[in-house]
Design a protein around this motif. Structure first.
Motif, mmCIF file in Angstrom:
data_model
loop_
_atom_site.group_PDB
_atom_site.id
_atom_site.type_symbol
_atom_site.label_atom_id
_atom_site.label_comp_id
_atom_site.label_asym_id
_atom_site.label_seq_id
_atom_site.Cartn_x
_atom_site.Cartn_y
_atom_site.Cartn_z
ATOM 1 N N CYS A 199 0.843 -1.205 0.000
ATOM 2 C CA CYS A 199 0.000 0.000 0.000
ATOM 3 C C CYS A 199 0.878 1.256 0.000
ATOM 4 C CB CYS A 199 -0.897 -0.011 1.243
ATOM 5 S SG CYS A 199 -1.705 1.563 1.586
ATOM 6 N N ALA A 201 0.099 4.104 0.991
ATOM 7 C CA ALA A 201 -0.162 4.973 2.143
ATOM 8 C C ALA A 201 0.450 4.422 3.422
ATOM 9 C CB ALA A 201 -1.664 5.165 2.325
ATOM 10 N N CYS A 202 0.287 3.109 3.657
ATOM 11 C CA CYS A 202 0.701 2.586 4.964
ATOM 12 C C CYS A 202 1.699 1.431 4.865
ATOM 13 C CB CYS A 202 -0.516 2.143 5.774
ATOM 14 S SG CYS A 202 -1.233 0.589 5.197
ATOM 15 N N CYS A 223 -7.168 -1.166 0.931
ATOM 16 C CA CYS A 223 -6.056 -1.678 1.734
ATOM 17 C C CYS A 223 -6.588 -2.231 3.052
ATOM 18 C CB CYS A 223 -5.063 -0.552 2.008
ATOM 19 S SG CYS A 223 -3.837 -0.979 3.268
ATOM 20 N N GLY A 225 -4.846 -2.627 5.636
ATOM 21 C CA GLY A 225 -4.164 -1.968 6.749
ATOM 22 C C GLY A 225 -4.808 -0.630 7.112
ATOM 23 N N CYS A 226 -5.049 0.233 6.103
ATOM 24 C CA CYS A 226 -5.460 1.602 6.428
ATOM 25 C C CYS A 226 -6.785 2.002 5.772
ATOM 26 C CB CYS A 226 -4.372 2.594 6.021
ATOM 27 S SG CYS A 226 -4.159 2.745 4.248
HETATM 28 ZN ZN LIG Z 1 -2.762 1.056 3.555
#
Ligand SMILES: [Zn+2]
Length: 234
Positions: A199, A201-202, A223, A225-226
């Motif tokens: 990802c 972003a994260c 995602c 994760g985020c």
């Molecule tokens: Zn993410």
């Protein structure tokens, strides 16, 4: 890059511009509140001084009445003293006369002191009025500059919103709906490219199969994760 994703990224940039404008608009409120606070501090001080003057003026009127009463007492004592017939009466009448004269002097001194305080308070009120006038004078420039800022930001917002609406028409409805739902929650950048296998972003890793499908169909994946929306960049 998938053309729908490309259109969506344009819309996202418009949204980020709108958020920035909205933040600028919101930042005007505390500046206006600070001006208002400064002005009302000065206005309150002036109001307090005026009320103090009124209270002292009431006390001054009372002290004038007291002087008058004491003078009448003193005059009566004077007449009594003048009409005595024996030395014993004269002594008592003289004591009485002296006492009432002292009362007159004291009440006159009292009235004089109150008058002095009133003069002081009037000077203070006049200084406070002057500083309030100065504050209002200075603020009128600051206020009209704030008004001008607000008007210009609002105009920019109107333009940015209509540009956004126009760009949004190029994005397929389901993709736009999905994006809007997540963006409203994040109120920030929502769509990110994959960075390598992860990802953008994260940095949470995205399984190979999902990446392959994203690359093949141009689909967006959330995602794990985020919660950002991911696209295959190349
Ligand atoms: Zn993410």
């Amino acid at each position: 890059m998938n053309p729908d994703v490309k259109s969506l990224l344009t819309v996202q940039q418009d949204d980020l511009d709108i958020y920035a404008l909205e933040a600028r608009l919101a930042s005007l409120a505390p500046r206006l509140a600070a001006l208002e606070q400064e002005r009302s501090r000065a206005a309150d001080a002036l109001e307090r001084a005026r009320r103090a003057i009124e209270a002292e003026e009431a006390r001054h009127r009372e002290s004038k009445l007291r002087i008058e009463t004491h003078r009448q007492l003193s005059e009566r004592s004077q007449r009594q003293y003048e009409s005595v017939t024996t030395p014993r009466e004269a002594t008592a009448a003289m004591a009485q006369l002296e006492q009432t004269r002292r009362m007159v002097t004291e009440s006159e001194r009292d009235a004089e002191a109150i008058h002095g305080r009133i003069e002081q308070l009037r000077q203070q009120a006049s200084d406070l009025q002057q500083s309030l006038d100065e504050i209002e004078q200075t603020q009128s420039e600051a206020r009209s500059s704030l008004d001008a800022d607000r008007a210009s930001i609002e105009a920019e917002l109107t333009t940015a919103r209509s540009k956004r609406d126009e760009h949004a028409r190029a994005v397929p409805r389901p993709m736009l709906g999905n994006y809007d739902r997540i963006r409203r929650r994040r109120r920030a950048e929502t769509v990110f490219p994959l960075r390598g296998p992860s990802c953008g972003a994260c940095d949470t890793a995205v399984p190979t199969q999902r990446r392959a499908s994203m690359a093949a169909t141009g689909s967006l994946e959330m995602c794990e994760g985020c919660g950002a929306l991911l696209y295959a960049a190349e």
